[in-house]
Design a protein around this motif. Sequence first.
Motif, mmCIF file in Angstrom:
data_model
loop_
_atom_site.group_PDB
_atom_site.id
_atom_site.type_symbol
_atom_site.label_atom_id
_atom_site.label_comp_id
_atom_site.label_asym_id
_atom_site.label_seq_id
_atom_site.Cartn_x
_atom_site.Cartn_y
_atom_site.Cartn_z
ATOM 1 N N ALA B 7 -0.505 2.711 -4.150
ATOM 2 C CA ALA B 7 0.104 2.537 -3.237
ATOM 3 C C ALA B 7 0.358 1.171 -2.668
ATOM 4 O O ALA B 7 1.471 0.898 -2.191
ATOM 5 C CB ALA B 7 -0.500 3.512 -1.842
ATOM 6 N N LEU B 8 -0.647 0.349 -2.836
ATOM 7 C CA LEU B 8 -0.461 -1.047 -2.528
ATOM 8 C C LEU B 8 0.502 -1.496 -3.322
ATOM 9 O O LEU B 8 1.421 -2.382 -2.766
ATOM 10 C CB LEU B 8 -1.792 -1.861 -2.610
ATOM 11 C CG LEU B 8 -2.639 -1.729 -1.504
ATOM 12 C CD1 LEU B 8 -3.875 -2.557 -1.731
ATOM 13 C CD2 LEU B 8 -1.860 -2.448 -0.449
ATOM 14 N N SER B 11 4.101 -0.611 -2.499
ATOM 15 C CA SER B 11 4.776 -1.151 -1.382
ATOM 16 C C SER B 11 5.128 -2.515 -1.634
ATOM 17 O O SER B 11 6.135 -3.099 -1.107
ATOM 18 C CB SER B 11 3.740 -0.837 -0.104
ATOM 19 O OG SER B 11 2.537 -1.843 -0.361
ATOM 20 N N SER B 12 4.061 -3.112 -2.194
ATOM 21 C CA SER B 12 4.633 -4.676 -2.603
ATOM 22 C C SER B 12 5.510 -4.705 -3.439
ATOM 23 O O SER B 12 6.422 -5.707 -3.358
ATOM 24 C CB SER B 12 3.093 -5.333 -3.192
ATOM 25 O OG SER B 12 2.973 -4.709 -4.233
ATOM 26 N N VAL B 13 5.856 -3.862 -4.439
ATOM 27 C CA VAL B 13 6.959 -3.974 -5.314
ATOM 28 C C VAL B 13 8.314 -3.731 -4.737
ATOM 29 O O VAL B 13 9.354 -4.259 -4.760
ATOM 30 C CB VAL B 13 6.949 -3.003 -6.636
ATOM 31 C CG1 VAL B 13 8.017 -2.737 -7.100
ATOM 32 C CG2 VAL B 13 5.687 -3.495 -7.578
ATOM 33 N N THR B 15 8.855 -4.280 -1.353
ATOM 34 C CA THR B 15 9.179 -5.543 -0.701
ATOM 35 C C THR B 15 9.745 -6.748 -1.476
ATOM 36 O O THR B 15 10.545 -7.196 -1.312
ATOM 37 C CB THR B 15 8.185 -6.067 0.237
ATOM 38 O OG1 THR B 15 6.897 -5.698 -0.416
ATOM 39 C CG2 THR B 15 8.148 -5.591 1.675
ATOM 40 N N ALA B 16 8.971 -7.003 -2.709
ATOM 41 C CA ALA B 16 9.085 -8.091 -3.488
ATOM 42 C C ALA B 16 10.471 -7.756 -4.253
ATOM 43 O O ALA B 16 11.261 -8.761 -4.422
ATOM 44 C CB ALA B 16 8.206 -8.286 -4.475
#
Lengths: 296, 456
Positions: B7-8, B11-13, B15-16
């Motif tokens: 999940a982390l 979510s970062s992918v 946004t990135a």
Amino acid sequence: MTKKKMTPSQKRQAIWGWAFVLPSILGLIVLNYYPAINTVYQSLCKTGDFGKGNIFVGLNNYKTVLGSAEVWQSLWNTVKYAIVEVPLGIVIALLLAVLMQKKLAGKTLFRTLFFLPMVCAPAAVAMVWKWLYNQQFGLLNNVFHTNVAWISDPKIAWISVGIIGVWSIIGYNMVLFIGGLQEIPKDYYEAAQIDGASSIRQFFSITVPLLSPTTFFIVQTRIIGALTVFDLMFMVMDKTNLALNKTQSIVYLFYTYAFTNGNRGYGAAIVMVLVVFIMIVTFFLQKLEKKIVYYN
Amino acid sequence: MSKKLVALLLSSVITAGLVGCGSSEGAQTNPSGNVGTTQTASSDTSGSEGGYTTDSITINIWDSNQQAGLQAIADDWSANSGVKVNIEVIDWDNYWTLLEAGASGGEMPDVFWMHSNTAQMYMENDILLDLTDYIAADASVNKDNFYEGVWNLYSSGDRQYALPKDHDTIALLYNKSVFDKYGVDYPTDDWTWDDMYEAAKAITEGSGGDVYGMAMNTSNNQDGWYNLVYDYGAQVITDDHKGTTIGSAEGKAGMEMVRKLLTVGAPQSVVAETGTDSLFMSGKAAMITQGSWMINAFYTAENHNDYAWAMLPYADTNSNGTCDAGERYSACNGLGWAANANVADPKACYDLISYFCSEEGQKKQAQLGVTMGGLKGVSEDFSGAFEGMDVSAFVRAEEEGDLFFRPYTRKTTVWEDALQQQGGFLDAWQNPEDSALMATACDNAQKIIDDAIAAE
């Protein structure tokens, strides 16, 4: 655990499996992973004009970003926007969704109306609201006979922008909630009615807990969405707007540095700060999920 | 645990990835507008009498007022060459964002306007088609016939990257009916900035704040407050483009006059939401300063019979009651026609540019009232283009007053934007009653510009 050898048929299957996912993987690599990694790299560089002649400067950009009051202000602005948009957008959408479940004349019409903002281009939405808010000729001030600088007064501009966000997102949240509501078996309500529970009691004791997976999903995606907001501020606020500093989101700030000023490295560093921030928020949300979300 | 990690990561992918789209490599950084014609460099030369390999050229400009006129000129060229010309308008801010994205590896228009703000950066990075050899081979283009200042904006070393499209000056625009209503005398060419202050004050007070005597925005730099800085003897950017004297006593005197004008003008909170042009056209502001490139917008406006132009007021710095040399400045600038260095058919693009800048093209541009010429000798055609409206103030500004070129450095927009915002002049602009704020703002401006130049 020892690795077992694959049988020929398993091998064939594996090859086909890879073949089928390959297009998606390629797309992800080219469109997501490569730019993401490149953003990290650029954040460590003093970038040259037109993306040429990058000079590696280590953590210099990060030092400037973390020491910049402007960045923290923008991050705070973004959080403030999320505080307006996420709870209001969810509560109003939930109430509407529950109403839409009732037997109501013209239900489809209302559903369509509430969902309409979702279909409009965000830029067009922002332009219309900009004129509604206009201090001189705007509809709001004319109807209420006020003279409020809705989007130029630093004290209230962030709320005004947040309200546009709420208005635009209600329809989307509502549709998700309707989906979630239809999943809840009718038996619970019948049982509750026989036991004599009021409809308010039913709402809080049955609807809210059984809807919590949907609610959690919306909360999580909307928080991420709100933290990356850009178009509203960009369209509504002019560069010479007094409230800009107190309203611009961090992605707006990134846009200003990376594109308007052509300082890509610094822009990339700003955005990495946002990524880390979102990761932290997501981490705590995941912790929270265990505590409050009810899966049956 | 692994679920959490996934999940982390996800979510970062997300946004990135969102951000990554914005990085210079993202091909999708061109959200709209900049649809360069697919250069189907088809070998079939049907209809291209000049032996051109392309059959259409895309032009990007940022001023919709000029689109119709320029298209008419381009159509004349198309009639002879057989190459179609499409003009697309992208507003000023997005124009530069898109052009830079295009230059960094996206799609660029074939032919486009260049501006002194960014010309240096584009020329040094070989983004623009080098026109030097084409010019040398072209008998119809002679450097001496053009405005030298504009010509030089677009040369780097001994190479030339754009031909002068036009030049422009600034004048004072006023609404006669508002002046009549409040019994105030019309502006004249003998006005000082103090006279303008008195007139604006009379109108603002006479109307009880309903109509503003004047309107100016921090973003009105070239057509607004820059002129006062020069009138009072300071320079926004010094002649060597390496510094500024805006924080000097003269600079502060100029900005002090701006402050006085603002006390009787439209508040900043108003002009930030409703542009000065809109305020003027809706009769809410009696005077604004504007550039010659905007005449057409006012000439075609609903109440254009009420509008008239005067020369910009001057600053009587030696208090002798007349306008001496160096007391009346008008900002001046000129755009250039440039082409993309990687265009499929450079000859066709050059020929189009050459036609725009030929006597025929420049005359037509002036006669259609698009802009004043980049070529000398078409001023009369331009003045005559606006029947019933006297626009000679713009020509007199260069004949009787002094001109300064719009201040620029390698990355002009960096400090130009910073000056407009909070930390620059915005606070002083917002509270014009407080003269100390304006003095501080001048010191801030000095620092903003010095820092920006140091970082270039």
